[in-house]
Every structure is written in structure tokens, then in C-alpha cells.
Design an enzyme around this catalytic site. Structure first.
Site, PDB file in Angstrom:
ATOM      1  N   SER A 198       0.811  -1.220   0.000  1.00  0.00           N
ATOM      2  CA  SER A 198       0.000   0.000   0.000  1.00  0.00           C
ATOM      3  C   SER A 198       0.844   1.269   0.000  1.00  0.00           C
ATOM      4  O   SER A 198       0.475   2.263  -0.641  1.00  0.00           O
ATOM      5  CB  SER A 198      -0.919   0.020   1.228  1.00  0.00           C
ATOM      6  N   HIS A 251       1.338   4.582   4.343  1.00  0.00           N
ATOM      7  CA  HIS A 251       0.584   5.235   3.275  1.00  0.00           C
ATOM      8  C   HIS A 251       1.037   6.675   3.097  1.00  0.00           C
ATOM      9  O   HIS A 251       1.283   7.134   1.971  1.00  0.00           O
ATOM     10  CB  HIS A 251      -0.921   5.213   3.579  1.00  0.00           C
TER      11      HIS A 251
END
Length: 273
Positions: A198, A251
Site C-alpha cells: 500500500s 501510506h
């Protein structure tokens, strides 16, 4: 309307029309048999649509056209889609060695986890500040099928688009930089127990976002709607409002490093031009 070109793939043609509509251009499809399709655009938009058409002809299966259909496309179409194959094997073979390798590693490691090798494999790949290789390896570790599929989908789509737009070396650099910064960010703020692609995906998204802002004349790899959705997802993760545990700092680290990479690449491009 002025004819822009023709194609014998109705599904792809619909995606192109939806894409140019998302760019503020007017166009329509015409077909006598529902299979061979003529793409037409408004006369005042012809010159703007020409480079978009050339990009489409070079890669009609690019994910930007599917995204546009999700954003502005109609579920009603007079065209016949029968006989159109997904050709997933051929599409995967067309990906670069890096795109294929990362994808296969992620899938292979997850399968190995399911077969009982979690403890032995994860102990090797887990982030360790004194082992530089593990500064990257958490990116290829996934703990759930949903997480794996979501990340691989975005990795393949964005990675392939970036390679075609900016070259293979750009994707290699982006993977290394965003994996490094996202993994270190998560380790410093939370600890070593994390994994997933991610952070890299958010890095690719950040690159596409800034690259588009700095080069508005080039085709967009992601729509504003997709960027907005991913940013909202990031905020919800930090607010702990999601039903799953998120590596939020990974992230954020990936997003910021991807954005910085785009700015840096633009500076080097100007200096060498």
C-alpha cells in the site's frame, strides 16, 4: 462531428469516449454492425482529441479508459461486446519484468503463508533496522486476500502506466524510494509488525498526481475522482474509522515520497532539456 479514427473493439472504443468526456471533450461512437466502431468528436475539439487518440491507439487496454467508464460511462450502449476476450495472460506477459516480479512475489508469499510457512517466512521479511534488505521486503508481504488483490490491482495499473509515460527506470526508482520511505515511516511511528504494498501504491498515486499537475498536456494516469477517494481513505485510516487495521504512516510516507519523486524528476528533466 468529425471522424477521429476507427477500431474493431467496441468495449475499448466506449472506454475512449468516456475518457475524452472526462477531459471535457465532446465525442460519440458510430457503428453500422455494432462491432467496427467509428470515433467522432466535435469539430472544435478535434485538435485536442488527436493526441489522446494516438495515446489510445498505442495502448487501448490502459486502465485509464476503464476508470473513465466507471466515472462517466453509461450502462446503456448500442455496441456489441460479444467475442471480446479479457486476454489476462497476454496482458500479464506484456508487463515489465519489475511489474511481473513484484506481482508474483506478493502472490507467492501469500500462498506460502496459507500453506503454513508464515512464521519462518515472515521472520525473514519483517522490517529490521539493522538489515537494509528488510527496509524493502515488507512491501511484498500481505496478510489477507483482500489486501493483496487491492494492492496488486493498483500496482499493475499505475505501474504499467508510469512505465509507458516516463520509462522503466522511473518505476524502478519509485518502487525503491517509496518502499524505503513508507516502511521506515511505519516502523518509526508504530513498530516492525506491518506489511503490504500500500505504501508503494500511494507513492505511485502521488507521483501520478504531481506529474499530471506539472505536465497538464500529457494524458492523466488517474482521474481526480480516484485521487480524491484515495486521499479520503488515507484520512479515514488516520481517524481510525475503517473496519480494518491500516498502516497509515506507510501510506503517508509513500504518498509524500512519490510526490517528491515527481517534483525531483521534473527538475532533472528541465535541467537536461
Amino acid at each position: 462531428m468529425i471522424e477521429l479514427g476507427s477500431i474493431n473493439n467496441p468495449r475499448a472504443a466506449q472506454g475512449f469516449i468516456d475518457y475524452i468526456k472526462s477531459q471535457g471533450l465532446q465525442g460519440e461512437l458510430r457503428s453500422q454492425d455494432g462491432k467496427t466502431v467509428i470515433i467522432c468528436v466535435a469539430p472544435e475539439h478535434f485538435h485536442q482529441a488527436q493526441p489522446l487518440w494516438q495515446a489510445f491507439v498505442e495502448n487501448p487496454n490502459h486502465a485509464r479508459y476503464q476508470e473513465a467508464s466507471w466515472q462517466v460511462g453509461s450502462t446503456q450502449s448500442p455496441l456489441s461486446y460479444q467475442g471480446q476476450e479479457l486476454n489476462l495472460k497476454a496482458r500479464f506477459k506484456a508487463l515489465s519484468w519489475l511489474n511481473q516480479t513484484v506481482t508474483l512475489l506478493c502472490v507467492g508469499i501469500y500462498i506460502a503463508f496459507l500453506l503454513g510457512g508464515f512464521e519462518s517466512i515472515y521472520s525473514v521479511l519483517q522490517f529490521k533496522p539493522d538489515q537494509p534488505l528488510t527496509w524493502l521486503t515488507p512491501a511484498i508481504v500481505h496478510f489477507t486476500a483482500v489486501h493483496l488483490v487491492f494492492n496488486i490491482m493498483w500496482w499493475i495499473m499505475l505501474g504499467d502506466g508510469i512505465e509507458k509515460l516516463s520509462g522503466k527506470s522511473t518505476l524502478v526508482g519509485l518502487f525503491l524510494v517509496t518502499a524505503l520511505f513508507s516502511n521506515w515511516g511505519e516502523f518509526i511511528m508504530v513498530g516492525p509488525n506491518f506489511g503490504g504494498l500500500s505504501g508503494v501504491v500511494y507513492g505511485l498515486l502521488g507521483f501520478c498526481w504531481i506529474h499530471r499537475a506539472l505536465n497538464p498536456q500529457q494524458p492523466a494516469l488517474v482521474t481526480n475522482g480516484i485521487i480524491g477517494f484515495m486521499l479520503i481513505w488515507l484520512v479515514l485510516g488516520f481517524a481510525d474509522m475503517l473496519f480494518v487495521s491500516m498502516a497509515n504512516w506507510a501510506h503517508l510516507g509513500g504518498l509524500l515520497s512519490g510526490m517528491a519523486y515527481a517534483f525531483t524528476a521534473q527538475l532533472f528533466t528541465k535541467k537536461t532539456a
